[in-house]
Design a protein around this motif. Structure first.
Motif, short mmCIF file in Angstrom:
data_model
loop_
_atom_site.label_atom_id
_atom_site.label_comp_id
_atom_site.label_asym_id
_atom_site.label_seq_id
_atom_site.Cartn_x
_atom_site.Cartn_y
_atom_site.Cartn_z
N GLU A 72 0.83 -1.21 0.00
CA GLU A 72 0.00 0.00 0.00
C GLU A 72 0.86 1.26 0.00
OE1 GLU A 72 -3.29 0.32 -0.36
OE2 GLU A 72 -3.66 -1.84 -0.41
N LEU A 73 1.95 1.26 0.77
CA LEU A 73 2.85 2.40 0.78
C LEU A 73 3.49 2.61 -0.59
CD1 LEU A 73 4.56 1.75 4.23
CD2 LEU A 73 3.03 3.66 3.68
N ALA A 94 11.32 2.79 -2.52
CA ALA A 94 12.35 3.80 -2.76
C ALA A 94 11.99 4.63 -3.98
CB ALA A 94 13.72 3.14 -2.94
N TRP A 95 12.57 5.80 -4.05
CA TRP A 95 12.35 6.71 -5.17
C TRP A 95 13.67 7.40 -5.51
CZ3 TRP A 95 12.72 12.07 -5.80
CH2 TRP A 95 12.10 12.61 -6.93
N VAL A 126 13.45 6.90 0.86
CA VAL A 126 13.18 5.49 1.20
C VAL A 126 12.09 5.41 2.25
CG1 VAL A 126 15.53 4.71 0.66
CG2 VAL A 126 14.97 5.36 3.00
N ILE A 127 11.39 4.28 2.22
CA ILE A 127 10.42 3.94 3.27
C ILE A 127 10.81 2.56 3.81
CG2 ILE A 127 8.02 3.37 3.84
CD1 ILE A 127 7.11 5.12 1.52
N GLU A 128 10.83 2.44 5.11
CA GLU A 128 10.97 1.14 5.76
C GLU A 128 9.78 0.96 6.69
OE1 GLU A 128 12.97 -1.37 5.44
OE2 GLU A 128 14.66 -0.56 4.32
N ARG A 168 18.18 11.42 0.94
CA ARG A 168 17.82 12.76 1.40
C ARG A 168 16.69 12.76 2.42
NH1 ARG A 168 16.45 15.33 -3.99
NH2 ARG A 168 15.91 17.10 -2.72
N LEU A 169 15.75 11.79 2.30
CA LEU A 169 14.60 11.73 3.20
C LEU A 169 14.21 10.27 3.37
CD1 LEU A 169 12.25 13.22 4.72
CD2 LEU A 169 10.99 13.19 2.55
N GLY A 170 13.95 9.87 4.62
CA GLY A 170 13.53 8.51 4.89
C GLY A 170 12.48 8.46 5.98
N TRP A 171 11.51 7.57 5.79
CA TRP A 171 10.47 7.35 6.79
C TRP A 171 10.55 5.92 7.26
CZ3 TRP A 171 5.99 9.30 3.20
CH2 TRP A 171 6.10 10.69 3.02
N MET A 172 10.58 5.73 8.57
CA MET A 172 10.54 4.39 9.14
C MET A 172 9.26 4.28 9.96
SD MET A 172 11.16 2.17 11.91
CE MET A 172 12.31 2.87 13.05
N LEU A 173 8.32 3.50 9.45
CA LEU A 173 7.03 3.32 10.13
C LEU A 173 7.15 2.17 11.11
CD1 LEU A 173 6.45 4.59 7.18
CD2 LEU A 173 4.10 4.15 7.80
#
Length: 196
Positions: A58-59, A95-96, A121-123, A147-152
């Motif tokens: 979904e992310l 990732a983008w 990135v998303i983790e 440059r930007l990362g989100w860890m949920l």
């Protein structure tokens, strides 16, 4: 199937593989999710369960829909291994990479593990992920040029935001995340995670 012989030099916590040896190890073992830290530590990732797999997808869909509208870059799944400039070889959950940076890579580098740090990135922490190891991974991304990362983190009902040159920011859920200057116009509403 061809076998691969690896001349390994064992050090207490490290296995020293060339980039080609690491690539061949991963290709020869497609059922294993293997990463390599910037210090050379091989990490075998366990498979994730249905809930985590769904959340991860979904992310990726949200990121992909935004990118399809803006056409500013390329979106990558958790199956993509990036060879980071700091020596790590990592597979973010999503990732983008900015389009100009991706297009600057020669086609042969795009075919293997791209030698580039994603811009974003998303983790997503699964039940089997160690929080401290995932936080180390996020810091490794930032140190490697992300440059930007989100860890949920569903277990603690929070998200950690990592940015270049800044301390990580921790937010309780629910929250709204912005792609800031990295992903212009991308907004993600993250509600509290409900365990089933």
């Amino acid at each position: 199937m061809a076998t691969l012989t690896l001349p390994l030099k064992l050090d207490l916590n490290q296995v020293h593989l060339s980039d080609e040896q690491f690539y061949q190890l991963c290709i020869s073992n497609p059922d294993l999710n293997i990463e390599r830290s910037a210090t050379g530590v091989l990490i075998v990732m366990s498979p994730i369960g249905g809930e985590s797999g769904n959340r991860e997808m979904e992310l990726g869909i949200d990121l992909g829909l935004w990118n399809r509208q803006t056409q500013l870059g390329k979106v990558f799944s958790s199956s993509t291994m990036f060879k980071l400039p700091n020596g790590g070889s990592r597979s973010p959950d999503a990732a983008w990479v900015k389009l100009e940076r991706w297009q600057a890579l020669p086609p042969e580098q795009r075919q293997k593990f791209p030698p580039i740090a994603p811009d974003f990135v998303i983790e997503l922490r699964s039940r089997t992920d160690s929080l401290s190891l995932l936080q180390e991974k996020m810091q490794e991304y930032i140190n490697g040029g992300v440059r930007l990362g989100w860890m949920l983190n569903p277990q603690d009902q929070q998200v950690e935001i990592y940015r270049q040159g800044q301390e990580k920011e921790v937010r309780a859920l629910p929250t709204q995340l912005s792609g800031e200057g990295v992903l212009p116009g991308f907004v993600l509403q993250v509600d509290r995670f409900v365990e089933i």
